[in-house]
Motif scaffolding. Sequence first.
Motif, PDB file in Angstrom:
ATOM      1  N   ALA A   4       6.570  50.384 -51.100  1.00 43.60           N
ATOM      2  CA  ALA A   4       7.750  50.970 -51.516  1.00 43.60           C
ATOM      3  C   ALA A   4       8.054  52.293 -51.067  1.00 43.60           C
ATOM      4  O   ALA A   4       7.603  53.139 -51.428  1.00 43.60           O
ATOM      5  N   THR A   5       9.134  52.379 -49.966  1.00 45.93           N
ATOM      6  CA  THR A   5       9.163  53.942 -49.500  1.00 45.93           C
ATOM      7  C   THR A   5      10.244  54.448 -50.463  1.00 45.93           C
ATOM      8  O   THR A   5      10.547  55.658 -50.153  1.00 45.93           O
TER       9      THR A   5
ATOM     10  N   SER B  67       4.738  56.717 -50.864  1.00 46.91           N
ATOM     11  CA  SER B  67       5.243  55.437 -51.385  1.00 46.91           C
ATOM     12  C   SER B  67       5.198  55.655 -52.876  1.00 46.91           C
ATOM     13  O   SER B  67       4.865  56.573 -53.491  1.00 46.91           O
ATOM     14  N   TRP B  68       5.945  54.689 -53.454  1.00 45.79           N
ATOM     15  CA  TRP B  68       6.065  54.500 -54.985  1.00 45.79           C
ATOM     16  C   TRP B  68       5.393  53.294 -55.603  1.00 45.79           C
ATOM     17  O   TRP B  68       5.360  52.260 -55.103  1.00 45.79           O
ATOM     18  N   LEU B  69       4.798  53.367 -57.003  1.00 50.44           N
ATOM     19  CA  LEU B  69       4.215  52.628 -57.544  1.00 50.44           C
ATOM     20  C   LEU B  69       4.552  52.696 -58.950  1.00 50.44           C
ATOM     21  O   LEU B  69       4.953  53.722 -59.436  1.00 50.44           O
ATOM     22  N   ARG B  70       4.768  51.462 -59.507  1.00 48.31           N
ATOM     23  CA  ARG B  70       5.192  51.472 -61.174  1.00 48.31           C
ATOM     24  C   ARG B  70       3.890  52.087 -62.008  1.00 48.31           C
ATOM     25  O   ARG B  70       2.654  51.733 -61.854  1.00 48.31           O
ATOM     26  N   VAL B  71       4.222  52.860 -62.958  1.00 42.94           N
ATOM     27  CA  VAL B  71       3.359  53.422 -63.781  1.00 42.94           C
ATOM     28  C   VAL B  71       3.642  52.453 -65.358  1.00 42.94           C
ATOM     29  O   VAL B  71       2.521  52.374 -66.010  1.00 42.94           O
ATOM     30  N   LEU B  72       4.934  52.535 -65.747  1.00 44.74           N
ATOM     31  CA  LEU B  72       5.287  51.871 -67.021  1.00 44.74           C
ATOM     32  C   LEU B  72       6.456  50.876 -66.462  1.00 44.74           C
ATOM     33  O   LEU B  72       7.332  51.175 -65.820  1.00 44.74           O
TER      34      LEU B  72
ATOM     35  N   ALA C 256      -0.323  44.941 -56.709  1.00 43.53           N
ATOM     36  CA  ALA C 256      -0.458  46.060 -55.862  1.00 43.53           C
ATOM     37  C   ALA C 256       0.909  46.884 -56.155  1.00 43.53           C
ATOM     38  O   ALA C 256       0.890  48.371 -55.379  1.00 43.53           O
ATOM     39  N   LEU C 257       1.767  46.609 -56.742  1.00 41.60           N
ATOM     40  CA  LEU C 257       3.088  47.470 -56.937  1.00 41.60           C
ATOM     41  C   LEU C 257       2.659  48.353 -58.388  1.00 41.60           C
ATOM     42  O   LEU C 257       3.742  48.970 -58.208  1.00 41.60           O
ATOM     43  N   TYR C 258       1.630  48.338 -58.768  1.00 41.15           N
ATOM     44  CA  TYR C 258       1.384  49.157 -59.912  1.00 41.15           C
ATOM     45  C   TYR C 258       0.063  50.168 -59.609  1.00 41.15           C
ATOM     46  O   TYR C 258      -0.679  49.646 -58.972  1.00 41.15           O
ATOM     47  N   THR C 259       0.210  51.244 -60.442  1.00 43.72           N
ATOM     48  CA  THR C 259      -0.961  52.170 -60.425  1.00 43.72           C
ATOM     49  C   THR C 259      -2.004  51.609 -61.176  1.00 43.72           C
ATOM     50  O   THR C 259      -1.809  50.601 -61.925  1.00 43.72           O
ATOM     51  N   GLU C 260      -3.292  51.962 -60.807  1.00 44.39           N
ATOM     52  CA  GLU C 260      -4.181  51.468 -61.516  1.00 44.39           C
ATOM     53  C   GLU C 260      -4.445  51.664 -63.016  1.00 44.39           C
ATOM     54  O   GLU C 260      -4.887  50.622 -63.591  1.00 44.39           O
TER      55      GLU C 260
END
Length: 122
Positions: free
Chosen positions: A7-8, A106-111, A31-35
Amino acid sequence: MSNYEKATRPEDITRLFVERSNAGDAEGVAALYTEDAVLAYPPGGQTVGRSAIQALWAKVLANRPHFELEESLPTLVSGDLALTSTAPKDGAGARAQVVRRQPDGSWLRVLDQPEFTPPTSG
C-alpha cells in the motif's frame, strides 16, 4: 510475505484487502497488518498479531465470502499515522482503521475496527 503489492497510500489497503479476500488469500490479507496489529473481530472480541489475524482469516475465507470495494471516506494523516474509514455497504455502521507508515514508505494496519454499530438511544 514480501512478494505482495504494498500500500503506497493509506487508502490502498482497502482495495488490497478486497482483492486478497476475494482470492481466498489469508496470508495476503494478514500481510496488510503490522506484526502486533489488533483487529476488533470477531464481534465483541479481539484478534492480536499478524499470525492470529492470518489464522482467523483462513477460517473466514474458507466459506468463500465475497467482499465489495466500499467508498473511502476522507483520510486523516498525522506524520506516520493515518485514520482511514469506509462507508459500509452492509449496514455495519462504520469501519475504521489506524495505519502506520513503514520505513520503506508503505502503509500497514495497526488497529482495525471492521464493524461498529453505535448503540441505539431510547
